[in-house]
Design an enzyme around this catalytic site. Structure first.
Site, PDB file in Angstrom:
ATOM      1  N   HIS A   1       0.845  -1.197   0.000  1.00 28.83           N
ATOM      2  CA  HIS A   1       0.000   0.000   0.000  1.00 28.83           C
ATOM      3  C   HIS A   1       0.877   1.242   0.000  1.00 28.83           C
ATOM      4  O   HIS A   1       2.101   1.156   0.149  1.00 28.83           O
ATOM      5  CB  HIS A   1      -0.967   0.006   1.188  1.00 28.83           C
ATOM      6  CG  HIS A   1      -0.322   0.076   2.532  1.00 28.83           C
ATOM      7  ND1 HIS A   1       0.522  -0.893   3.009  1.00 28.83           N
ATOM      8  CD2 HIS A   1      -0.409   1.008   3.526  1.00 28.83           C
ATOM      9  CE1 HIS A   1       0.917  -0.577   4.236  1.00 28.83           C
ATOM     10  NE2 HIS A   1       0.379   0.577   4.560  1.00 28.83           N
TER      11      HIS A   1
ATOM     12  N   ASP B   1       6.163   4.104   4.816  1.00 31.62           N
ATOM     13  CA  ASP B   1       7.063   3.124   5.419  1.00 31.62           C
ATOM     14  C   ASP B   1       7.052   1.797   4.681  1.00 31.62           C
ATOM     15  O   ASP B   1       7.799   0.882   5.035  1.00 31.62           O
ATOM     16  CB  ASP B   1       6.710   2.914   6.904  1.00 31.62           C
ATOM     17  CG  ASP B   1       5.268   2.487   7.133  1.00 31.62           C
ATOM     18  OD1 ASP B   1       4.372   3.092   6.515  1.00 31.62           O
ATOM     19  OD2 ASP B   1       5.036   1.571   7.944  1.00 31.62           O
TER      20      ASP B   1
ATOM     21  N   ASP C   1      -0.474  -3.889   6.242  1.00 30.28           N
ATOM     22  CA  ASP C   1      -1.068  -3.496   7.510  1.00 30.28           C
ATOM     23  C   ASP C   1      -2.577  -3.773   7.467  1.00 30.28           C
ATOM     24  O   ASP C   1      -3.197  -3.568   6.432  1.00 30.28           O
ATOM     25  CB  ASP C   1      -0.868  -2.020   7.744  1.00 30.28           C
ATOM     26  CG  ASP C   1       0.592  -1.586   7.749  1.00 30.28           C
ATOM     27  OD1 ASP C   1       1.462  -2.384   7.337  1.00 30.28           O
ATOM     28  OD2 ASP C   1       0.880  -0.446   8.110  1.00 30.28           O
TER      29      ASP C   1
END
Length: 305
Positions: free
Chosen positions: A62, A66, A212
């Site tokens: 995504h 990070d 995530d």
């Protein structure tokens, strides 16, 4: 080549001296795959002995920094090292434009071709396939469109027994079919049975990467029975409400997903910088799913039964 995972970065958004931003290097069926590419990934690759030019495929989950801020630097270094082999990048929609603009601003002209495959993060789909393996997406539950990935070995052919090759009715053209599990009816009407002439190969294995994501039971059908599950565990139960607010998971929630999905092993990562290590994460997860371990940068493990 072994089916192996090397953790290049296991931190959440904020890197620490012990944990770099998210990145993993996977080898499967003679393919070299990078999953996510946080800032500093190329330095981690050097540190842990991963050769840049081996990369065939890069998967980006995504567009939070990070998970991709290290990509342009890595591509530029590949150019400087003389790469000329084509590279496939499977990524969220919009990333190709970002990469092209950064390269143009940095006056870096790549000397190799990149094949971009853009994803929406909304659908489960097969995004790569060859004769030995395939890669599927897993739509996750996060603040922006996010994909997990499952890397699967295809079922392996059976192995011919040495003595079977000396069978009086054996012909070269029968061998491939027998290894595929087919029985052969010879011209004389005799039957050569695959199960009697061959042995089973090692079971095909699979690796699921889910980071995530908030707790999301919707992903369970896509990761059911995988050999190894890597699931984000940004927080411990002490910070469960923060996990909910930021659309991340606790270690215990990750373990619940692993339990329901009937995976063989669970690895926890993407830990918040507020934790010195993942010992508490591991303890909490093991209350639900015993075969759990937290990862650290530089750790390597095999994906095998």
């Amino acid at each position: 080549m072994k089916f192996e995972v090397t953790i290049l970065g296991s931190s959440a958004a904020l890197p620490t001296l012990q944990r770099n931003s998210t990145a993993q290097f996977v080898t499967c069926c003679n393919r070299s795959i990078l999953i996510d590419c946080g800032e500093g990934t190329q330095m981690q690759m050097r540190k842990f002995g991963v050769r840049f030019q081996r990369l065939d495929i890069i998967l980006i989950s995504h567009l939070h920094g990070d998970h991709f801020f290290g990509l342009v630097g890595l591509l530029s270094t590949m150019r400087l090292l003389g790469r000329d082999a084509k590279l496939t990048i499977i990524c969220p929609k919009g990333l190709p434009e970002i990469i092209v603009q950064q390269l143009e601003v940095g006056h870096a002209q790549l000397d190799f071709d990149i094949r971009f495959i853009e994803l929406t993060g909304k659908e489960h789909e097969v995004v790569y396939e060859d004769k030995s393996m395939l890669i599927e997406t897993v739509p996750l539950k996060h603040k922006i469109p996010t994909n997990g990935f499952v890397i699967r070995e295809k079922p392996k052919e059976r192995k011919m027994r040495k003595e079977s090759l000396e069978h009086p009715l054996m012909k070269v053209e029968y061998i491939h079919r027998l290894k595929k599990g087919e029985d052969i009816v010879t011209e004389s009407g005799d039957v050569l049975k695959s199960l009697e002439l061959t042995d089973a190969s090692k079971p095909a294995c699979s690796y699921a990467y889910c980071s995530d994501t908030a707790y999301a039971e919707k992903i369970i059908p896509f990761i059911k029975d995988v050999t190894v599950l890597y699931h984000e565990a940004t927080f411990t139960e002490q910070h469960r409400e923060l996990a909910k607010a930021t659309m991340h998971s606790t270690a215990k929630q990750a373990a619940e997903i692993a339990r329901q999905a009937n995976v063989s092993r669970l690895y926890l990562g993407h830990l918040s910088a507020r934790y010195a290590d993942g010992k508490q994460h591991e303890e909490e997860a093991k209350e639900v799913f015993s075969n759990t371990i937290y990862v650290e940068d530089g750790m390597s493990f095999l994906v095998e039964n």
